[in-house]
Scaffold this active site. Structure first.
Site, PDB file in Angstrom:
ATOM      1  N   HIS A 141       2.073   1.926  -3.400  1.00  0.00           N
ATOM      2  CA  HIS A 141       1.022   2.589  -4.217  1.00  0.00           C
ATOM      3  C   HIS A 141       0.992   4.093  -3.911  1.00  0.00           C
ATOM      4  O   HIS A 141       0.840   4.915  -4.804  1.00  0.00           O
ATOM      5  CB  HIS A 141      -0.357   1.996  -3.923  1.00  0.00           C
ATOM      6  CG  HIS A 141      -0.569   0.634  -4.504  1.00  0.00           C
ATOM      7  ND1 HIS A 141      -0.772   0.426  -5.845  1.00  0.00           N
ATOM      8  CD2 HIS A 141      -0.608  -0.588  -3.935  1.00  0.00           C
ATOM      9  CE1 HIS A 141      -0.924  -0.864  -6.074  1.00  0.00           C
ATOM     10  NE2 HIS A 141      -0.833  -1.513  -4.926  1.00  0.00           N
ATOM     11  N   THR A 184       0.837  -1.206   0.000  1.00  0.00           N
ATOM     12  CA  THR A 184       0.000   0.000   0.000  1.00  0.00           C
ATOM     13  C   THR A 184       0.871   1.256   0.000  1.00  0.00           C
ATOM     14  O   THR A 184       0.564   2.243  -0.684  1.00  0.00           O
ATOM     15  CB  THR A 184      -0.909  -0.005   1.252  1.00  0.00           C
ATOM     16  OG1 THR A 184      -1.692  -1.187   1.214  1.00  0.00           O
ATOM     17  CG2 THR A 184      -1.814   1.209   1.309  1.00  0.00           C
TER      18      THR A 184
HETATM   19 ZN    ZN Z   1       0.087  -3.167   5.258  1.00  0.00          ZN
END
Ligand code: ZN
Ligand code: NAD
Length: 341
Positions: free
Chosen positions: A43, A40
């Protein structure tokens, strides 16, 4: 304090001096020792479509952490200054039916630290005391910093009864590898993990007693036959978000097989629904961790022989975060841990 901030709406993260967060009566202030870099966070670094739609700027990033309590809110009971802790990074609401009936992980108002709210890539983190999970002495700060993704692995792996079952895991990223270790720990029969990245398959075989299959080179059906599986895998844990992996899993499952789906496919991925119907397959979507049942289970397993230490392949000082993100992006790592001490 130092903090790793998304301070501009473009690719990158930047280390800034920021004020130490102020805490409310029900919060604690946590002095961060170690943090894990998550997909994440990559990203958010890359500033892809999802990040642009989701992440406010400026934002202190990061949600995987271990540290110790530096300050207690006025109304906080049962926690102590200096106590070693990790914690649930999903901040829930208390209005929804799911939340009010105790299914906190299903609350639709959930907000994530380091995604929607100020995060843990910093010297200090403000967290509601409700979210704090104390760390027993046997669990190091390194492992404390990866309990969030281990929790994803545990939540997914414990979705179905695995005792004596043949389990297929697609995707040998850090979470798939840890799920393989959990499946083995709880008593699955055969645990097979697939990937197309040999470095990660080699790592999987080091972390857990699994059969690691490179599906770019090997035939999965032949591997399962050689293991004596005549009818297919009983349970599938999808941990790649890859369409081909999902298709392969559906084919490799036994009639009436069960799939727990953690991997996030990009966009609208086509699904062969008629195969799922005719094979009478059950699919369960998995989001986050069960709050706090997954935390109890994973800490208990770590105290009773579950060992995922080797999934951490790289450690950097927080100031060297660029190297940490580079190695994450290369696909040649397991978990990468940053040291804030
Ligand atoms: Zn995580
Ligand atoms: P990762 O990206 O590090 O690992 C995914 C792995 O899948 C990679 O090693 C990749 O090489 C492999 N892969 C690609 N194509 C494949 C194929 N055809 N067959 C088998 N493997 C293939 O991800 P991670 O951090 O381990 O997380 C796993 C997945 O879970 C990701 O999709 C992530 O976005 C998702 N995730 C979901 C939640 C949730 O709450 N649902 C939480 C965390 C992560």
């Amino acid at each position: 304090m130092k903090a790793l901030v998304k301070s501009k709406p473009e690719a990158g993260l930047w280390m800034h001096d920021m004020p130490v967060p102020e805490i409310g009566p029900d919060d604690v202030l946590i002095k961060i020792n170690k943090t894990g870099i998550c997909g994440t966070d990559v990203h958010i670094w890359n500033w892809d479509d999802w990040a642009q739609k989701t992440v406010p700027v400026p934002l202190v990033t990061g949600h995987e952490f271990a540290g110790q309590i530096a300050e207690l809110g006025r109304d906080v009971k049962d926690l102590q200054l200096g106590q070693r802790v990790s914690g649930e990074g999903h901040l829930i609401g208390y209005k929804s039916r799911q939340s009010r009936s105790g299914k906190f992980h299903l609350d639709p108002e959930t907000r994530g630290i380091g995604v929607n709210e100020q995060g843990a890539f910093a010297n200090y983190l403000r967290l509601p005391a409700f979210n704090v999970v104390p760390l027993p002495d046997q669990i190091s700060d390194d492992i404390g910093a990866i309990l969030d993704p281990l929790g994803n692995a545990v939540h997914t792996a414990l979705s179905f009864d695995l005792i004596g079952e043949d389990v297929l895991i697609t995707g040998a990223g850090p979470i798939g590898i840890m799920a393989a270790a959990v499946a083995r720990h709880v008593g699955a029969r055969h645990v097979v993990i697939t990937d197309i990245n040999q470095t990660r398959l080699d790592l999987a075989a080091q972390v857990a007693d699994v059969v690691a299959v490179n599906v770019a080179e090997q035939d999965l059906a032949q591997v399962s036959q050689s293991l004596g599986m005549t009818e297919g895998f009983d349970v599938g844990l999808e941990m790649s978000g890859n369409q081909r992996a999902m298709d392969q899993m559906i084919e490799a499952l036994v009639m009436g097989g069960r799939i727990a789906l953690l991997g996030i496919p990009p966009g609208n991925s086509p699904v062969n629904w008629s195969r799922i119907v005719f094979k009478a397959i059950t699919i369960k979507g998995v989001y986050g961790r069960e709050i706090f049942e997954t935390w109890y289970k994973m800490i208990a397993m770590l105290q009773n022989g579950l060992n995922v230490t080797k999934v951490i392949t790289h450690r950097f000082k927080a100031a060297d975060f660029v190297q940490g993100f580079d190695i994450m992006r290369s696909g040649q790592s397991g978990k990468v841990v940053l040291d804030w001490t």
